[in-house]
Every structure is written in C-alpha cells, then in structure tokens.
Design a protein around this motif. Structure first.
Motif, PDB file in Angstrom:
ATOM      1  N   LYS A   1       2.585   9.324  -5.465  1.00 38.83           N
ATOM      2  CA  LYS A   1       2.027   7.972  -5.343  1.00 38.83           C
ATOM      3  C   LYS A   1       1.336   7.528  -6.632  1.00 38.83           C
ATOM      4  O   LYS A   1       1.573   6.427  -7.128  1.00 38.83           O
ATOM      5  CB  LYS A   1       1.033   7.912  -4.172  1.00 38.83           C
ATOM      6  CG  LYS A   1       1.627   8.230  -2.819  1.00 38.83           C
ATOM      7  CD  LYS A   1       0.674   7.931  -1.671  1.00 38.83           C
ATOM      8  CE  LYS A   1      -0.638   8.698  -1.780  1.00 38.83           C
ATOM      9  NZ  LYS A   1      -0.428  10.170  -1.712  1.00 38.83           N
ATOM     10  N   SER A   2       0.457   8.383  -7.162  1.00 33.51           N
ATOM     11  CA  SER A   2      -0.291   8.017  -8.375  1.00 33.51           C
ATOM     12  C   SER A   2       0.636   7.869  -9.580  1.00 33.51           C
ATOM     13  O   SER A   2       0.448   6.974 -10.414  1.00 33.51           O
ATOM     14  CB  SER A   2      -1.365   9.071  -8.663  1.00 33.51           C
ATOM     15  OG  SER A   2      -2.326   9.098  -7.622  1.00 33.51           O
TER      16      SER A   2
ATOM     17  N   ALA B   1       0.850  -1.193   0.000  1.00 34.10           N
ATOM     18  CA  ALA B   1       0.000   0.000   0.000  1.00 34.10           C
ATOM     19  C   ALA B   1       0.879   1.234   0.000  1.00 34.10           C
ATOM     20  O   ALA B   1       1.885   1.297   0.725  1.00 34.10           O
ATOM     21  CB  ALA B   1      -0.918   0.017   1.209  1.00 34.10           C
ATOM     22  N   LEU B   2       0.518   2.201  -0.831  1.00 34.78           N
ATOM     23  CA  LEU B   2       1.238   3.474  -0.885  1.00 34.78           C
ATOM     24  C   LEU B   2       0.533   4.468   0.017  1.00 34.78           C
ATOM     25  O   LEU B   2      -0.633   4.785  -0.180  1.00 34.78           O
ATOM     26  CB  LEU B   2       1.264   4.009  -2.323  1.00 34.78           C
ATOM     27  CG  LEU B   2       1.939   3.133  -3.389  1.00 34.78           C
ATOM     28  CD1 LEU B   2       1.781   3.771  -4.762  1.00 34.78           C
ATOM     29  CD2 LEU B   2       3.405   2.919  -3.072  1.00 34.78           C
ATOM     30  N   LEU B   3       1.246   4.985   1.021  1.00 33.43           N
ATOM     31  CA  LEU B   3       0.670   5.972   1.932  1.00 33.43           C
ATOM     32  C   LEU B   3       1.579   7.187   2.010  1.00 33.43           C
ATOM     33  O   LEU B   3       2.810   7.064   2.004  1.00 33.43           O
ATOM     34  CB  LEU B   3       0.484   5.383   3.333  1.00 33.43           C
ATOM     35  CG  LEU B   3      -0.814   4.627   3.597  1.00 33.43           C
ATOM     36  CD1 LEU B   3      -0.807   3.283   2.901  1.00 33.43           C
ATOM     37  CD2 LEU B   3      -1.011   4.399   5.086  1.00 33.43           C
ATOM     38  N   GLY B   4       0.968   8.366   2.075  1.00 30.74           N
ATOM     39  CA  GLY B   4       1.731   9.596   2.165  1.00 30.74           C
ATOM     40  C   GLY B   4       0.862  10.793   1.834  1.00 30.74           C
ATOM     41  O   GLY B   4      -0.333  10.662   1.582  1.00 30.74           O
TER      42      GLY B   4
ATOM     43  N   ASP C   1      -3.384   2.045  -3.892  1.00 28.69           N
ATOM     44  CA  ASP C   1      -3.118   3.488  -3.908  1.00 28.69           C
ATOM     45  C   ASP C   1      -4.161   4.170  -3.024  1.00 28.69           C
ATOM     46  O   ASP C   1      -5.332   3.767  -3.012  1.00 28.69           O
ATOM     47  CB  ASP C   1      -3.209   4.031  -5.342  1.00 28.69           C
ATOM     48  CG  ASP C   1      -2.701   5.466  -5.442  1.00 28.69           C
ATOM     49  OD1 ASP C   1      -2.022   5.928  -4.504  1.00 28.69           O
ATOM     50  OD2 ASP C   1      -2.985   6.128  -6.463  1.00 28.69           O
ATOM     51  N   THR C   2      -3.735   5.172  -2.279  1.00 35.94           N
ATOM     52  CA  THR C   2      -4.643   5.845  -1.333  1.00 35.94           C
ATOM     53  C   THR C   2      -4.599   7.355  -1.534  1.00 35.94           C
ATOM     54  O   THR C   2      -3.589   7.895  -1.988  1.00 35.94           O
ATOM     55  CB  THR C   2      -4.247   5.528   0.122  1.00 35.94           C
ATOM     56  OG1 THR C   2      -2.944   6.084   0.394  1.00 35.94           O
ATOM     57  CG2 THR C   2      -4.223   4.037   0.373  1.00 35.94           C
ATOM     58  N   PRO C   3      -5.678   8.062  -1.180  1.00 31.25           N
ATOM     59  CA  PRO C   3      -5.659   9.532  -1.240  1.00 31.25           C
ATOM     60  C   PRO C   3      -4.605  10.082  -0.281  1.00 31.25           C
ATOM     61  O   PRO C   3      -4.283   9.473   0.738  1.00 31.25           O
ATOM     62  CB  PRO C   3      -7.077   9.921  -0.781  1.00 31.25           C
ATOM     63  CG  PRO C   3      -7.904   8.702  -1.009  1.00 31.25           C
ATOM     64  CD  PRO C   3      -6.995   7.546  -0.769  1.00 31.25           C
ATOM     65  N   GLY C   4      -4.071  11.252  -0.614  1.00 29.31           N
ATOM     66  CA  GLY C   4      -3.061  11.872   0.229  1.00 29.31           C
ATOM     67  C   GLY C   4      -3.600  12.239   1.596  1.00 29.31           C
ATOM     68  O   GLY C   4      -4.732  12.681   1.727  1.00 29.31           O
ATOM     69  N   MET C   5      -2.767  12.050   2.615  1.00 25.79           N
ATOM     70  CA  MET C   5      -3.137  12.411   3.980  1.00 25.79           C
ATOM     71  C   MET C   5      -2.168  13.490   4.468  1.00 25.79           C
ATOM     72  O   MET C   5      -0.986  13.220   4.653  1.00 25.79           O
ATOM     73  CB  MET C   5      -3.073  11.193   4.905  1.00 25.79           C
ATOM     74  CG  MET C   5      -4.137  10.164   4.625  1.00 25.79           C
ATOM     75  SD  MET C   5      -4.152   8.811   5.857  1.00 25.79           S
ATOM     76  CE  MET C   5      -2.766   7.831   5.291  1.00 25.79           C
TER      77      MET C   5
END
Length: 335
Positions: free
Chosen positions: A185-186, A176-179, A230-234
């Motif tokens: 990431k995308s 999982a890509l987190l950041g 892939d996750t939305p930016g935090m």
C-alpha cells in the motif's frame, strides 16, 4: 470554515481548507457532547472549524454528515467500533500475489466495503514477481468471490497496471487503500505521488508476511486531483456490521438459496437443496458456502454483543439521571 481531516493522531488533527493546512483540536463543547467513537472525526471527514487568529491552528466544532464510513470491530475484547475512514468513494482492497494471498480475507473486505457505502475494487500487487500463468490463475480465483467487482493487477516496480488503477480514481474523488501489512500500500502511494512520502519495508521471505510501516491514517492529494487515504495494515478484519451487504457480497450463494425446495432449508439432508446440488456439480465450492455461513453467524453474534452493550449503556445512563435527580432533591430539602 469548512475543512477536511487529513490525519488523526490521538487528540490532534491535521486539516485542510483546500489551500492551507492547520493543526486542530476538539472544542470543549464537542468533547462534552460526544457519546461514542462515531461522534469523533476520522480521516476523510468534513468538519466545521474556527480558525485561531494569527496561528495555523483551529478548533473543530462539529463533524458534518458522512456519505460513507468504513467501520470494523476494534482490536481487543471490548465491543467497540473503530471508524477507519469516512466519505470514501472507492475502497481499494489490496492483496499481494504471493503466499499471503487470502481469498477469504478479500470476501470480508468486500462485505465491509459494501456496508460502508463505498465501491470496492480489488488490487492485486507484485505482478512482476509472478508468471503470466500465475497472474491469470490468481485473478480467476478472486473472480469467484469478487462477483461484479473490478480486479486490477499491478506492479509498483514496472508501473504495469497503474494507469488502469487510476481509472477508478478520477479527479475530486476519494479512495482508500485497505489491506494487510506488506501488500504494498505505502509503495503504491509513493508511485502514485511520484515521490517517496511513505516509509516501506521488505516482507519476510519465509511466509511473505509484512511488517507495519504506516502507523496512522493519512490522506494525500494525487497529481491528477484525486484524494487517496493510506491506512495501517490490518492482519484481521473483524466485522462490525454487514447484514445488508451479505446479499451483494454473496450474490451467487443467495440465488442458489432461493432455488431450494424448502424456505427453511438447512442445506444438509433436505431434498431439492440447490446448494448441495451446486456443490456436487462443482458450481459452488464448499469453502465459499462455509464462508457465507460463517460470516452470517459472526454478524449475528456481533449484533447480539452490540445490543447487550447498548442496553447496558442505556441502563447506566438512567442510573446517572436518577442519581442526579436524587442529589438535587436532597439539596432542596437541606435548604
């Protein structure tokens, strides 16, 4: 049938049985029995479903036990957990090597990753925008907080470091890509897939901060057979739990604390304090130690809020039980 959740959008789920994809919704029984956010499916979950005859649709009956789950405190003032992704083997903590690099943020992600049950890997992007000396300097800074954690510097433009990254994402494993937004990431997903599937935007030049491009979590099958979420930016990672992961994240500080003369040392004016000695000798930075204390206090505060909420939920539950019993008693007397 057993399937895996690929995307979650409000009350709709996209799932895959390994061959075909289906649009799924939750069964009525599932909704009635669900108590909190952890009961609902997240991206990466394995679920038991029932296919609908003649349609590419299915009904989710239950979520199978998770081997890992990345959780954070949901945005807002409510004490509520947000399950980011489940059944992850490796969390890639993505930071760009520009003005938005945050060592303290990396600490938080490492802490949450250890707590999730997954393995952390720090990915430093935009290597092509930095000199070799700058890259070396940044890696040195990150190594001081990412103790024992692999660090990979990459460029999605030149593909430098991509092969090294894939070593941590072998076939049949899930990453999982987190950041934060704008760290790449995308773009990295597009590079690993070999095609543009994720929309990207440039970061602002004045502060190197990005804008949200990914709006929901999604899992992709890579050409090598691995799976990547892939996750939305935090922008902020508010901790939900992490007491058991403090020692893994701050191994250096923990060893120093054990060396203090007094068990209840406050690391202030006490004699024989290993923490003070290490800071004075330049072996431990004050920022690192203050971050250790801050995260401990934050976790303790979050724990108190969760306990208060749990007590309130239990109190309300018994109120409902008493109310239902009282109503049944009145009906029997009327008859």
């Amino acid at each position: 049938m057993i399937a895996r959740v690929i995307t979650v959008q409000k009350n709709s789920f996209r799932i895959s049985d390994g061959n075909l994809e289906f649009i799924a919704h939750l069964s009525g029984k599932f909704l009635n029995e669900a108590i909190d956010s952890f009961d609902f499916p997240a991206v990466g979950d394995w679920v038991e479903v029932q296919k609908l005859s003649g349609e590419r649709k299915a009904v989710i009956k239950r979520v199978l036990p998770r081997k890992s789950q990345f959780v954070r405190q949901a945005a807002g003032v409510k004490t509520e957990a947000q399950l980011v992704a489940a059944n992850i083997d490796t969390v890639f903590i993505v930071n760009s090597m520009n003005n938005d690099l945050s060592i303290r943020r990396i600490e938080r992600y490492i802490l949450s990753t250890y707590e999730s049950g997954a393995t952390p890997v720090v990915v430093l992007t935009k290597k092509d925008e930095c000199s070799l000396d700058k890259v070396t300097e940044i890696i040195s800074q990150v190594e001081k907080v990412a103790i024992g954690v692999p660090i990979v510097a990459i460029s999605s433009v030149t593909r430098d470091g991509i092969r090294d990254l894939l070593e941590f994402l072998p076939p049949k494993r899930t990453g999982a890509l987190l950041g934060s937004s704008g760290v790449g990431k995308s773009t990295l997903v597009n590079v690993l897939l070999g095609k543009d599937v994720q929309h990207t935007k440039d970061v602002r030049e004045d502060d190197s901060k990005g804008r949200h491009t990914t709006t929901y979590r999604e899992m992709f099958l890579l050409p090598n057979g691995a799976l990547l979420i892939d996750t939305p930016g935090m922008r902020e990672l508010q901790l939900w739990e992490g007491e058991s992961a403090i020692e893994s994240t701050f191994q250096d500080v923990g060893l120093l604390v054990e060396g203090c003369r007094f068990i209840d040392c406050q690391h202030d004016t006490e004699p024989g304090c290993s923490i003070k000695e290490a800071i004075e000798a330049g072996k431990l930075s004050e920022d690192r130690f203050h971050s250790y204390i801050k995260l401990q206090r934050e976790l303790a505060y979050e724990k108190r809020k969760q306990d208060q909420k749990a007590q309130l939920v239990e109190k309300n539950r018994w109120k409902r039980v008493f109310k239902d019993q009282k109503s049944k008693y009145k009906k029997r007397n009327i008859r």
